[in-house]
Scaffold this motif. Structure first.
Motif, PDB file in Angstrom:
ATOM      1  N   SER A 158       0.727  -1.300  -0.381  1.00  0.00           N
ATOM      2  CA  SER A 158       0.005  -0.167   0.518  1.00  0.00           C
ATOM      3  C   SER A 158       0.970   1.582  -0.060  1.00  0.00           C
ATOM      4  CB  SER A 158      -1.424  -0.201   1.057  1.00  0.00           C
ATOM      5  OG  SER A 158      -0.663   0.058   2.227  1.00  0.00           O
ATOM      6  N   ILE A 159       2.060   1.479   0.496  1.00  0.00           N
ATOM      7  CA  ILE A 159       2.487   2.154   0.887  1.00  0.00           C
ATOM      8  C   ILE A 159       2.719   2.643  -0.629  1.00  0.00           C
ATOM      9  CG2 ILE A 159       4.539   3.569   1.901  1.00  0.00           C
ATOM     10  CD1 ILE A 159       4.706   2.244   4.633  1.00  0.00           C
ATOM     11  N   ALA A 160       4.320   1.571  -1.370  1.00  0.00           N
ATOM     12  CA  ALA A 160       4.446   2.571  -2.250  1.00  0.00           C
ATOM     13  C   ALA A 160       3.686   2.499  -3.213  1.00  0.00           C
ATOM     14  CB  ALA A 160       5.323   0.880  -2.608  1.00  0.00           C
ATOM     15  N   LEU A 161       1.897   1.957  -3.651  1.00  0.00           N
ATOM     16  CA  LEU A 161       1.367   2.283  -4.536  1.00  0.00           C
ATOM     17  C   LEU A 161       1.503   3.526  -5.019  1.00  0.00           C
ATOM     18  CD1 LEU A 161      -0.993   0.670  -6.671  1.00  0.00           C
ATOM     19  CD2 LEU A 161      -1.994   1.128  -4.880  1.00  0.00           C
ATOM     20  N   SER A 162       1.178   4.479  -4.321  1.00  0.00           N
ATOM     21  CA  SER A 162       0.854   5.308  -4.787  1.00  0.00           C
ATOM     22  C   SER A 162       2.055   6.616  -5.635  1.00  0.00           C
ATOM     23  CB  SER A 162       0.072   7.065  -3.917  1.00  0.00           C
ATOM     24  OG  SER A 162       1.329   6.780  -2.798  1.00  0.00           O
ATOM     25  N   GLU A 163       3.010   6.078  -5.425  1.00  0.00           N
ATOM     26  CA  GLU A 163       4.410   5.996  -6.247  1.00  0.00           C
ATOM     27  C   GLU A 163       4.622   6.267  -7.363  1.00  0.00           C
ATOM     28  OE1 GLU A 163       6.876   9.049  -5.601  1.00  0.00           O
ATOM     29  OE2 GLU A 163       5.634   9.124  -4.469  1.00  0.00           O
ATOM     30  N   ALA A 164       3.935   4.679  -7.243  1.00  0.00           N
ATOM     31  CA  ALA A 164       4.187   4.084  -8.483  1.00  0.00           C
ATOM     32  C   ALA A 164       3.686   4.069  -9.624  1.00  0.00           C
ATOM     33  CB  ALA A 164       3.894   2.235  -7.486  1.00  0.00           C
ATOM     34  N   ILE A 165       2.236   4.377  -9.404  1.00  0.00           N
ATOM     35  CA  ILE A 165       1.148   5.234 -10.122  1.00  0.00           C
ATOM     36  C   ILE A 165       1.368   6.621 -10.528  1.00  0.00           C
ATOM     37  CG2 ILE A 165      -0.946   5.758  -9.809  1.00  0.00           C
ATOM     38  CD1 ILE A 165      -2.104   4.031  -7.664  1.00  0.00           C
ATOM     39  N   LYS A 166       2.435   6.917  -9.691  1.00  0.00           N
ATOM     40  CA  LYS A 166       2.982   8.226 -10.304  1.00  0.00           C
ATOM     41  C   LYS A 166       3.849   8.025 -11.386  1.00  0.00           C
ATOM     42  CE  LYS A 166       1.710  10.928  -6.140  1.00  0.00           C
ATOM     43  NZ  LYS A 166       2.839  11.068  -4.816  1.00  0.00           N
ATOM     44  N   GLN A 167       4.897   7.171 -10.431  1.00  0.00           N
ATOM     45  CA  GLN A 167       6.584   7.382 -11.465  1.00  0.00           C
ATOM     46  C   GLN A 167       6.621   6.724 -12.236  1.00  0.00           C
ATOM     47  OE1 GLN A 167       9.161   6.354  -8.182  1.00  0.00           O
ATOM     48  NE2 GLN A 167       8.599   8.939  -7.075  1.00  0.00           N
ATOM     49  N   LYS A 168       5.313   5.061 -12.526  1.00  0.00           N
ATOM     50  CA  LYS A 168       5.270   4.381 -13.345  1.00  0.00           C
ATOM     51  C   LYS A 168       3.829   4.000 -14.576  1.00  0.00           C
ATOM     52  CE  LYS A 168       8.410   1.172 -10.862  1.00  0.00           C
ATOM     53  NZ  LYS A 168       9.204   0.359 -10.083  1.00  0.00           N
ATOM     54  N   PRO A 169       3.397   5.606 -15.371  1.00  0.00           N
ATOM     55  CA  PRO A 169       2.637   5.525 -16.107  1.00  0.00           C
ATOM     56  C   PRO A 169       2.013   4.205 -16.166  1.00  0.00           C
ATOM     57  CG  PRO A 169       3.593   7.301 -16.128  1.00  0.00           C
ATOM     58  CD  PRO A 169       4.355   6.772 -14.944  1.00  0.00           C
ATOM     59  N   GLU A 170       3.539   3.998 -17.248  1.00  0.00           N
ATOM     60  CA  GLU A 170       2.951   2.234 -18.112  1.00  0.00           C
ATOM     61  C   GLU A 170       2.784   1.709 -17.178  1.00  0.00           C
ATOM     62  OE1 GLU A 170       5.908   4.088 -17.992  1.00  0.00           O
ATOM     63  OE2 GLU A 170       6.404   5.388 -19.273  1.00  0.00           O
ATOM     64  N   LEU A 171       3.309   1.198 -16.828  1.00  0.00           N
ATOM     65  CA  LEU A 171       2.777  -0.254 -15.740  1.00  0.00           C
ATOM     66  C   LEU A 171       1.902   0.164 -15.239  1.00  0.00           C
ATOM     67  CD1 LEU A 171       4.087  -3.211 -14.799  1.00  0.00           C
ATOM     68  CD2 LEU A 171       4.679  -1.231 -12.467  1.00  0.00           C
ATOM     69  N   THR A 172       0.877   1.260 -15.145  1.00  0.00           N
ATOM     70  CA  THR A 172       0.123   1.367 -14.098  1.00  0.00           C
ATOM     71  C   THR A 172      -1.202   1.092 -15.656  1.00  0.00           C
ATOM     72  OG1 THR A 172       0.958   3.118 -12.864  1.00  0.00           O
ATOM     73  CG2 THR A 172      -2.028   2.755 -13.475  1.00  0.00           C
ATOM     74  N   GLN A 173      -0.819   1.592 -16.768  1.00  0.00           N
ATOM     75  CA  GLN A 173      -2.087   1.440 -18.040  1.00  0.00           C
ATOM     76  C   GLN A 173      -1.040   0.187 -18.772  1.00  0.00           C
ATOM     77  OE1 GLN A 173      -3.449   4.065 -20.209  1.00  0.00           O
ATOM     78  NE2 GLN A 173      -4.251   2.159 -20.868  1.00  0.00           N
ATOM     79  N   THR A 174      -0.350  -0.436 -18.256  1.00  0.00           N
ATOM     80  CA  THR A 174      -0.530  -2.024 -18.569  1.00  0.00           C
ATOM     81  C   THR A 174      -0.781  -3.280 -17.815  1.00  0.00           C
ATOM     82  OG1 THR A 174       2.148  -2.144 -19.170  1.00  0.00           O
ATOM     83  CG2 THR A 174       1.420  -3.794 -19.121  1.00  0.00           C
ATOM     84  N   ILE A 175      -1.137  -2.935 -16.118  1.00  0.00           N
ATOM     85  CA  ILE A 175      -2.399  -3.326 -15.694  1.00  0.00           C
ATOM     86  C   ILE A 175      -3.912  -3.155 -15.540  1.00  0.00           C
ATOM     87  CG2 ILE A 175      -2.575  -3.804 -13.377  1.00  0.00           C
ATOM     88  CD1 ILE A 175       0.390  -3.276 -12.639  1.00  0.00           C
ATOM     89  N   PHE A 176      -4.018  -2.047 -16.091  1.00  0.00           N
ATOM     90  CA  PHE A 176      -4.858  -1.252 -16.241  1.00  0.00           C
ATOM     91  C   PHE A 176      -5.599  -2.292 -17.594  1.00  0.00           C
ATOM     92  CE2 PHE A 176      -8.491   0.694 -19.377  1.00  0.00           C
ATOM     93  CZ  PHE A 176      -8.989   1.228 -18.552  1.00  0.00           C
ATOM     94  N   ASN A 177      -4.976  -2.198 -18.881  1.00  0.00           N
ATOM     95  CA  ASN A 177      -5.181  -3.762 -19.917  1.00  0.00           C
ATOM     96  C   ASN A 177      -5.389  -4.993 -19.544  1.00  0.00           C
ATOM     97  OD1 ASN A 177      -4.425  -0.798 -21.761  1.00  0.00           O
ATOM     98  ND2 ASN A 177      -2.896  -1.154 -22.222  1.00  0.00           N
ATOM     99  N   THR A 178      -4.474  -5.333 -19.381  1.00  0.00           N
ATOM    100  CA  THR A 178      -4.117  -6.545 -18.694  1.00  0.00           C
ATOM    101  C   THR A 178      -5.524  -6.639 -17.636  1.00  0.00           C
ATOM    102  OG1 THR A 178      -2.311  -7.186 -17.742  1.00  0.00           O
ATOM    103  CG2 THR A 178      -3.062  -8.715 -17.485  1.00  0.00           C
ATOM    104  N   SER A 179      -6.542  -5.469 -16.884  1.00  0.00           N
ATOM    105  CA  SER A 179      -7.061  -5.917 -16.166  1.00  0.00           C
ATOM    106  C   SER A 179      -8.985  -5.979 -16.998  1.00  0.00           C
ATOM    107  CB  SER A 179      -7.621  -5.309 -14.910  1.00  0.00           C
ATOM    108  OG  SER A 179      -8.503  -4.906 -14.739  1.00  0.00           O
TER     109      SER A 179
END
Ligand SMILES: [Zn+2]
Length: 265
Positions: A158-179
């Motif tokens: 949970s702590i790293a999540l908000s940072e990950a969303i900010k810093q790794k937009p491609e990864l977030t989009q990838t997870i969205f697309n997978t979802s």
């Protein structure tokens, strides 16, 4: 240090807690709703660009009419009940796609797709309203965000999540697309949990009623779906396999609550 981390974790989780419209269920959604909406815009528009839109005038007319009616009712409800912020993020789109698959789905922000294959099961406006109500309910209840939060939490905590969303937009989009299984097979959604399906059924009956459609039609539609099930691939609307009979029983049990919202003219 430990205390600070614990506090941060607690604060993050607290900030992400909200409750679902109509049911009041507490849920955790850690991805900014604006982020979800913009990812959906991207995925949905590339889906539409690569799909054949239906030229069946009757189907298009029905889906647009029912979509507009439920949209109007939901917007009125949200305006009157303190959901103006969420309302601002909705940018509705309803499309009918040429495909034999008995399916319909929704993406965050109100991006809806019906396949021509589900239209004979819907039969008429009332049936379309059942499916439309169910799909819009996934949007209103933020099920996509909740499911994605669970996936991201498993990956980052949970702590790293908000940072990950900010810093790794491609990864977030990838997870969205997978979802949403974008890329492999458009629109073939990963199954929602049974909890989400039941919740979408319940809210769906309420919002169809608010738009003037008697929620009793949900029962007949699910009986027709039941007659079809066993088919492959499994449509989103049938995805979680609560047995259809228990689903139909739930629909009957929900009827009294939903009918309180029924507007009669
Ligand atoms: Zn569903």
């Amino acid at each position: 240090m430990k205390k600070i981390i614990l506090f941060l974790a607690f604060a993050t989780v607290l900030a992400a807690c909200s409750s679902v419209m109509f049911t009041g269920r507490r849920q955790m959604k850690m991805i900014p709703a604006s982020e979800m909406a913009s990812m959906a815009v991207q995925s949905y528009s590339s889906f539409i660009d690569s799909s054949a839109l239906s030229t069946n005038e009757e189907y298009n007319e029905m889906v647009q009419t029912v979509g507009a009616n439920i949209k109007r009712a939901v917007e009125q409800y949200m305006t009157d009940n303190g959901y103006k912020k969420q309302l601002a993020l909705l940018d509705w789109e309803f499309n009918v796609i040429e495909s034999e698959e008995v399916n319909a789905w929704a993406m965050p922000g109100g991006k809806i797709a019906f396949y021509t294959g589900i239209m004979p099961v819907c039969q008429d406006e009332n049936g379309v309203a059942v499916v439309m109500g169910h799909e819009i309910s996934h949007v209103l209840a933020g099920h996509g965000n909740e499911r994605m939060t669970q996936q991201l939490m498993a990956q980052f905590g949970s702590i790293a999540l908000s940072e990950a969303i900010k810093q790794k937009p491609e990864l977030t989009q990838t997870i969205f697309n997978t979802s949403y299984a974008i890329g492999a097979q458009y629109g073939a959604l990963l199954p929602y949990s049974r909890l989400h399906e039941r919740e979408a059924d319940r809210i769906g009956q309420i919002i169809m009623a608010m738009a003037g459609y008697d929620p009793v039609h949900a029962i007949a539609l699910w009986e027709r779906m039941d007659a079809l099930s066993g088919g492959d691939p499994v449509p989103e609307v049938l995805s979680t396999h609560p047995s259809n009979s228990s689903r139909i029983a739930d629909m009957k049990a929900n009827l009294e609550e939903a009918r309180k919202y029924l507007v009669k003219d």
